[in-house]
Scaffold this motif. Structure first.
Motif, PDB file in Angstrom:
ATOM      1  N   ILE A  85       7.032  -3.510  -1.343  1.00 20.48           N
ATOM      2  CA  ILE A  85       6.361  -3.068  -2.558  1.00 20.48           C
ATOM      3  C   ILE A  85       7.401  -2.555  -3.594  1.00 20.48           C
ATOM      4  N   SER A  86       8.611  -2.069  -3.015  1.00 20.47           N
ATOM      5  CA  SER A  86       9.621  -1.627  -3.942  1.00 20.47           C
ATOM      6  C   SER A  86      10.554  -2.717  -4.364  1.00 20.47           C
ATOM      7  N   VAL A  87      10.431  -3.800  -4.164  1.00 21.03           N
ATOM      8  CA  VAL A  87      11.240  -4.912  -4.486  1.00 21.03           C
ATOM      9  C   VAL A  87      11.396  -5.088  -5.883  1.00 21.03           C
ATOM     10  N   PRO A  88      10.320  -5.019  -6.710  1.00 19.30           N
ATOM     11  CA  PRO A  88      10.611  -5.241  -8.265  1.00 19.30           C
ATOM     12  C   PRO A  88      11.241  -4.422  -8.728  1.00 19.30           C
ATOM     13  N   SER A  89      11.058  -2.902  -8.225  1.00 19.87           N
ATOM     14  CA  SER A  89      11.852  -1.989  -9.082  1.00 19.87           C
ATOM     15  C   SER A  89      13.481  -2.104  -8.512  1.00 19.87           C
ATOM     16  N   ARG A  90      13.674  -2.418  -7.396  1.00 16.52           N
ATOM     17  CA  ARG A  90      15.034  -2.561  -6.889  1.00 16.52           C
ATOM     18  C   ARG A  90      15.551  -3.633  -7.814  1.00 16.52           C
ATOM     19  N   LEU A 130       0.175  -6.075  -7.588  1.00 19.22           N
ATOM     20  CA  LEU A 130      -0.084  -7.487  -6.810  1.00 19.22           C
ATOM     21  C   LEU A 130       0.607  -7.476  -5.336  1.00 19.22           C
ATOM     22  N   VAL A 131       1.877  -7.114  -5.131  1.00 13.50           N
ATOM     23  CA  VAL A 131       2.622  -6.800  -3.940  1.00 13.50           C
ATOM     24  C   VAL A 131       1.932  -6.019  -2.920  1.00 13.50           C
ATOM     25  N   MET A 132       1.440  -4.895  -3.306  1.00  8.41           N
ATOM     26  CA  MET A 132       0.629  -3.921  -2.456  1.00  8.41           C
ATOM     27  C   MET A 132      -0.710  -4.393  -2.123  1.00  8.41           C
ATOM     28  N   LEU A 133      -1.286  -4.879  -3.143  1.00  5.40           N
ATOM     29  CA  LEU A 133      -2.398  -5.722  -2.614  1.00  5.40           C
ATOM     30  C   LEU A 133      -2.474  -6.561  -1.466  1.00  5.40           C
ATOM     31  N   GLY A 134      -1.454  -7.513  -1.885  1.00  4.98           N
ATOM     32  CA  GLY A 134      -1.306  -8.702  -0.833  1.00  4.98           C
ATOM     33  C   GLY A 134      -0.882  -8.129   0.563  1.00  4.98           C
ATOM     34  N   ILE A 135      -0.256  -6.771   0.728  1.00  2.00           N
ATOM     35  CA  ILE A 135       0.055  -6.416   1.966  1.00  2.00           C
ATOM     36  C   ILE A 135      -1.162  -5.702   2.511  1.00  2.00           C
ATOM     37  N   PHE A 136      -1.721  -4.859   1.697  1.00  2.00           N
ATOM     38  CA  PHE A 136      -2.829  -3.894   2.210  1.00  2.00           C
ATOM     39  C   PHE A 136      -4.104  -4.888   2.678  1.00  2.00           C
ATOM     40  N   VAL A 137      -4.327  -5.826   1.995  1.00  2.00           N
ATOM     41  CA  VAL A 137      -5.786  -6.696   2.361  1.00  2.00           C
ATOM     42  C   VAL A 137      -5.349  -7.458   3.535  1.00  2.00           C
ATOM     43  N   ASN A 138      -3.956  -8.072   3.823  1.00  2.00           N
ATOM     44  CA  ASN A 138      -3.808  -8.823   4.834  1.00  2.00           C
ATOM     45  C   ASN A 138      -2.965  -8.283   6.160  1.00  2.00           C
ATOM     46  N   ILE A 154       3.421   4.800   3.862  1.00  2.76           N
ATOM     47  CA  ILE A 154       4.486   4.533   3.092  1.00  2.76           C
ATOM     48  C   ILE A 154       4.429   3.644   2.010  1.00  2.76           C
ATOM     49  N   GLY A 155       3.633   2.645   1.975  1.00  2.00           N
ATOM     50  CA  GLY A 155       3.458   1.983   0.848  1.00  2.00           C
ATOM     51  C   GLY A 155       2.821   2.636  -0.310  1.00  2.00           C
ATOM     52  N   LEU A 156       1.897   3.443  -0.352  1.00  2.00           N
ATOM     53  CA  LEU A 156       1.263   4.447  -1.397  1.00  2.00           C
ATOM     54  C   LEU A 156       2.424   5.144  -2.029  1.00  2.00           C
ATOM     55  N   SER A 157       3.369   5.651  -1.156  1.00  2.00           N
ATOM     56  CA  SER A 157       4.550   6.540  -1.883  1.00  2.00           C
ATOM     57  C   SER A 157       5.242   5.473  -2.711  1.00  2.00           C
ATOM     58  N   LYS A 158       5.753   4.471  -2.184  1.00  4.53           N
ATOM     59  CA  LYS A 158       6.564   3.348  -2.826  1.00  4.53           C
ATOM     60  C   LYS A 158       5.922   2.863  -4.150  1.00  4.53           C
ATOM     61  N   TYR A 159       4.562   2.854  -4.190  1.00  2.00           N
ATOM     62  CA  TYR A 159       3.807   2.209  -5.274  1.00  2.00           C
ATOM     63  C   TYR A 159       3.984   3.298  -6.585  1.00  2.00           C
ATOM     64  N   PHE A 160       3.552   4.669  -6.119  1.00  2.00           N
ATOM     65  CA  PHE A 160       3.996   5.835  -6.934  1.00  2.00           C
ATOM     66  C   PHE A 160       5.155   5.837  -7.680  1.00  2.00           C
ATOM     67  N   ASP A 161       6.349   5.642  -6.626  1.00  2.00           N
ATOM     68  CA  ASP A 161       7.577   5.764  -7.289  1.00  2.00           C
ATOM     69  C   ASP A 161       7.703   4.575  -8.157  1.00  2.00           C
ATOM     70  N   LEU A 162       7.194   3.540  -7.886  1.00  2.00           N
ATOM     71  CA  LEU A 162       7.441   2.191  -8.535  1.00  2.00           C
ATOM     72  C   LEU A 162       6.925   2.139  -9.988  1.00  2.00           C
ATOM     73  N   ILE A 163       5.892   2.882 -10.181  1.00  2.00           N
ATOM     74  CA  ILE A 163       5.300   3.105 -11.530  1.00  2.00           C
ATOM     75  C   ILE A 163       5.917   3.950 -12.476  1.00  2.00           C
ATOM     76  N   LEU A 164       6.914   4.705 -11.922  1.00  2.00           N
ATOM     77  CA  LEU A 164       7.706   5.602 -12.694  1.00  2.00           C
ATOM     78  C   LEU A 164       8.662   4.542 -13.442  1.00  2.00           C
ATOM     79  N   GLY A 165       8.826   3.640 -13.372  1.00  2.00           N
ATOM     80  CA  GLY A 165       9.754   2.622 -14.132  1.00  2.00           C
ATOM     81  C   GLY A 165      11.317   3.114 -13.879  1.00  2.00           C
ATOM     82  N   ASN A 166      12.112   3.207 -15.183  1.00  2.00           N
ATOM     83  CA  ASN A 166      13.426   3.548 -14.903  1.00  2.00           C
ATOM     84  C   ASN A 166      13.708   5.213 -14.994  1.00  2.00           C
TER      85      ASN A 166
END
Length: 488
Positions: A264-269, A308-316, A338-350
């Motif tokens: 989930i954190s790949v786009p941010s990285r 989208l990445v998080m959805l793909g992981i969670f539903v599968n 862990i996924g939810l924590s990464k998503y929240f960190d993700l939406i903080l942008g830069n």
């Protein structure tokens, strides 16, 4: 944001290729070829190395990015590059000496629950040192706007060669013990290749000269060490603590779950590699409005892609765990936490790039140190009771609190705000689609079921985000694709 989109796109593609290879390693090869014991051992060693890496690097990778653009002449820049490469030895040498002096005590402490760790302890500082100088030379490349090569080595190269080594284990060209040592060699080669490529971009002229703003740099570096230690402890500290309370096989179970969530954190990285130096430049030039605009764009773009990445992981996730050995299945809830924590960190942008380049960063860093202490305490409380689930909950709570603190800090101190109405719309779309797709199971082989559901959810998700114009930049990119293929 042309250069941001260009290199971010390349970095994102590279990172996802790397994560795809890593996914094959994690889900199929590590559990079967290495077994839970040596998979847990390998992950424990690299996690410990990652935790001590900021001490060996002394924060020079961040210092290099922040201050390089402030030097005007090529001679000043060359001297500063030399300083960032040579200065870490002032701490590395004393740390290694201390490690040798207290080797027996360290050995006893780290191996009292899992004796197998004893024979591989020395690999931890070796890999940590390779990681540190890889990051320094990677920063060397980033300040010259050559982030893609280092990202390829880090995300694809290491995982690809790990896959080759795992195949070697399968065909008995390499023992499981030899795989652990070969992993250390991989990190050494990654450092060497990145160093020589950095030298090809700008030839070194090593001379240990002290920059004029040394005091400012040293103060900043001290806090960056704290920051890096905080970030890496939050990322890998839980695995170190698991080693003290549970058999090492549990680190393997936990590692599979956290790896899946980390996708989930790949786009941010990927975006961070190029956004960081641009953020530093905007802050140095006091361009508040441009910085605020960049903050909002990175936030919503990462939220859309990461959602989208998080959805793909969670539903599968249930089908995904059908493909790993049954003893690993206890990690499903770990993925969600862990996924939810990464998503929240993700939406903080830069957010992190802003904090690391402001004079106010010290307060948040000390808060981060406090949260590391909280993480350790929570892990010590919950692991003996709930096992790997307790560790995941401790991590979720700690990272969420830390991310919230950083957000409030930037809003209050810097008058920068990442969220818009589109943020709420994006969350709503993600939640609705999760509820629609999670309970819908295809009666096929897991791989086919995952592929079908992923295609469906991607089509619906992209359509809804495009229809409601969640991100103008992503819409523009889609329009460009439509125009190219004459779809619209």
């Amino acid at each position: 944001m042309g250069i941001v989109l260009n290199q971010s796109l390349k970095n994102t593609i590279i990172t996802y290729i790397g994560f795809g290879i890593g996914g094959i390693n994690t889900i199929y090869l590590y559990p079967v070829f290495l077994g839970a014991t040596f998979y847990g051992l390998t992950n424990y060693i690299t996690s410990c190395a990652n935790v001590i890496m900021p001490l060996f690097a002394i924060g020079m990778q961040n210092t290099l990015v922040r201050y390089y653009s402030q030097y005007k002449t090529e001679d000043e820049k060359s001297k500063f590059l030399s300083f960032t490469v040579l200065f870490p030895f002032l701490l590395i040498i004393p740390l290694l000496i201390l490690g040798l002096l207290f080797y027996d005590e360290i050995l006893f402490f780290l191996s009292k629950k899992n004796a197998i760790v004893k024979n591989y302890i020395w690999l931890i500082p070796f890999i940590g040192l390779c990681m540190a100088y890889f990051e320094i030379f990677y920063a060397w490349l980033r300040v010259h706007m050559h982030s893609v090569f280092g990202n390829f080595i880090k995300e694809v190269g290491l995982r690809l060669f790990s896959l080759i080594l795992l195949i070697g284990v399968y065909y008995k060209w390499l023992s499981v013990e030899g795989f652990v040592y070969a992993t250390a060699v991989l990190y050494f080669l990654a450092f060497l290749v990145t160093m020589f490529y950095a030298f090809s971009i700008q030839k070194p002229s090593f001379q240990f000269s002290i920059p004029e703003n040394t005091k400012e740099i040293l103060i900043y570096t001290f806090y960056i060490i704290l920051s890096g230690s905080v970030a890496n402890l939050l990322l890998d500290g839980d695995k170190m603590i698991l080693n003290q309370y549970m058999h090492i096989e549990n680190i393997a179970f936990y590692s599979v779950a956290t790896y899946i969530a980390l996708v989930i954190s790949v786009p941010s990285r990927a975006m961070h590699q190029i956004v960081y130096p641009i953020t530093a430049k905007l802050m140095h030039e006091n361009k508040h409005d441009e910085l605020n605009n960049l903050y909002k764009k990175t936030s919503i773009n990462l939220q859309v892609v990461g959602g989208l990445v998080m959805l793909g992981i969670f539903v599968n996730i249930n089908q995904l765990y059908e493909m790993v050995p049954k003893e690993y299945s206890g990690g499903i809830l770990v993925v969600f936490m862990i996924g939810l924590s990464k998503y929240f960190d993700l939406i903080l942008g830069n957010n992190n790039a802003i904090i690391f380049n402001t004079k106010y960063y010290r307060t948040v860093l000390f808060l981060g140190v406090g949260l590391v202490v909280l993480t350790i305490v929570l892990n010590m409380i919950f692991i003996p009771i709930y096992g790997i689930m307790g560790s995941a909950f401790a991590t979720l709570l700690s990272i969420t609190i830390y991310s919230l603190a950083k957000l409030l800090f930037v809003v209050k101190r810097m008058d920068l705000y990442p969220f818009t109405n589109q943020t709420l719309y994006s969350i709503a779309i993600t939640m609705v689609l999760f509820l629609l797709f999670y309970f819908w199971q295809f009666p096929f082989h897991p791989i086919i079921a995952i592929a079908l559901k992923s295609i469906l959810i991607t089509i619906v998700y992209v359509y809804l985000n495009y229809k409601f114009v969640i991100s103008t930049e992503i819409n523009a990119a889609i329009d460009l694709v439509f125009k190219k293929f004459k779809i619209k």
